[in-house]
Design an enzyme around this catalytic site. Structure first.
Site, PDB file in Angstrom:
ATOM      1  CB  ALA A  17      -0.944  -0.005   1.204  1.00 25.18           C
ATOM      2  CB  ALA A  20       4.091   1.066  -6.623  1.00 29.42           C
ATOM      3  CB  ALA A  50       9.772  10.413  -1.328  1.00 32.90           C
ATOM      4  NE  ARG A 280      19.308  10.802  -5.531  1.00 34.77           N
ATOM      5  CZ  ARG A 280      18.066  10.538  -5.142  1.00 34.77           C
ATOM      6  NH1 ARG A 280      17.693   9.299  -4.928  1.00 34.77           N
ATOM      7  NH2 ARG A 280      17.202  11.514  -4.979  1.00 34.77           N
TER       8      ARG A 280
END
Length: 372
Positions: A17, A20, A50, A280
């Site tokens: 959940a 996505a 995020a 990164r």
């Protein structure tokens, strides 16, 4: 052990959940969907953690083709370009859909989406929310839409322990541990959207409970796990002894914050011509090498952000202050930490999209993404 219950669900079974899983559940309408979540909805999922935002080409001076080229360069030539082209072409519409659901992306006075620069991008193309609150705000909007959708049934505190397969190796549901005991949930279509595996590493930026369980149950059912070594390390986790480690978003470097050693000397130009805005993986290796050499690594936002920290990056500011660090006056100690898995588990199927997938045999095209 014999399950104490069996549920036959005539629809799409979604395991997970996060963004996505919930996005897939919304997209499946009007087909009925059951979403299984081990923690309560909105908890324990990396999507809500995020910070930086979503990278999409929206400006007149930008394009999906430029975005794809930047992605290929950041991926060191290892990206599946077909997947990259889909991502960059469909990304703008995905952001518009999220905005329509209520995700409060930062906007300019004219109402257009504000976009900022982040590492490895040649254009400002990151749509943000409140500086560093994109994940949480987007998840709140998507959860509200899921709660309001009549075709979606949410089942929380349900932990999937195995995939169910028929005699031909096709997935036909899951075996789950529920508050009432073990339960078989049988469905014609099963989608795994179970998140990351950061909890397997010494330090992660994700919820520690994410240990690749979905990948494990897929592998045990016979799925091929492709590129599991493709785990991205975020270069600037805040080094305050925590695991999970709070994150200092890449957007800080996009705003001009510099990576410096303990003497205050910037070090990234020694490792890459792009300096602090290198991809990164390059930045993470550079920070690791500086730390290993005893020079330390710090993110200095005093000049670039300074007094604006509480307003422009409230989550970073709060995490630092909770650890006794005032980023307005002191550089932030940072270290690389496990962030996102970019490999894929796959299995061959004669059907696509929401069809039940076989979990044994066959091959799947290699699908790699180098960054997100």
């Amino acid at each position: 052990m014999t399950p104490i219950d069996r549920i036959h669900f005539d629809g799409v079974l979604v395991v997970g959940a996060g963004l996505a899983g919930l996005s897939a559940a919304l997209a499946a309408a009007p087909r009925p969907v059951m979403v299984l979540s081990a923690p309560p909805l909105g908890d324990g999922c990396a999507s809500g953690w995020a910070q930086g935002g979503m990278a999409v080409a929206l400006e007149a001076a930008d394009s999906p083709a430029l975005h794809a080229a930047d992605t290929q360069a950041a991926g060191a030539g290892l990206c599946n370009m077909e997947a990259v082209e889909v991502l960059t072409r469909e990304g703008p519409e995905a952001v518009r859909r999220l905005a329509a659901l209520g995700a409060p992306f930062d906007r300019r006075p004219d109402g257009s989406l504000a976009q900022s620069l982040e590492a490895a991008h040649s254009r400002p193309r990151v749509a943000r929310v409140g500086g560093d609150g994109a994940g949480r705000a987007i998840m709140q909007a998507v959860i509200a839409a899921v709660r309001a959708s009549r075709h979606i049934e949410m089942r929380e505190r349900v932990e999937v322990v195995a995939l169910l397969s028929d005699a031909e190796g096709r997935a036909r549901g899951v075996l789950a541990r529920t508050p009432g005991g073990l339960t078989e949930i049988v469905a014609p279509a099963t989608l795994l959207a179970t998140g990351g595996l950061g909890g397997l590493y010494a330090v992660t930026t994700d919820p520690a409970a994410l240990r690749g369980d979905g990948m494990a149950v897929a592998a045990l059912a016979g799925a091929r796990i492709l590129d599991p070594e493709f785990v991205q390390f975020h270069p600037t986790a805040i080094d305050v002894g925590g695991d999970p480690a709070p994150l200092a978003t890449e957007a800080l470097r996009g705003e001009g914050a510099r990576l410096v050693n303990a003497d205050g000397v910037p070090f990234m130009p020694r490792y890459d011509p792009a300096g602090d805005l290198a991809p990164r993986d390059i930045v993470a290796r550079a920070i690791h090498l500086e730390r290993r050499a005893g020079r330390g690594a710090f993110l200095d936002g005093r000049s670039a952000v300074g007094a604006a920290f509480p307003d422009e990056f409230p989550f970073v500011f709060g995490a630092c202050m909770a650890a006794g660090i005032d980023p307005r006056a002191t550089p932030i100690p940072v270290l690389p930490a496990a962030h996102l898995p970019h490999g894929r588990g796959g299995h061959r199927s004669g059907r696509r999209n929401l069809a039940a997938r076989p979990v044994r045999g066959g091959r799947m095209r290699r699908h790699r993404r180098a960054r997100r």
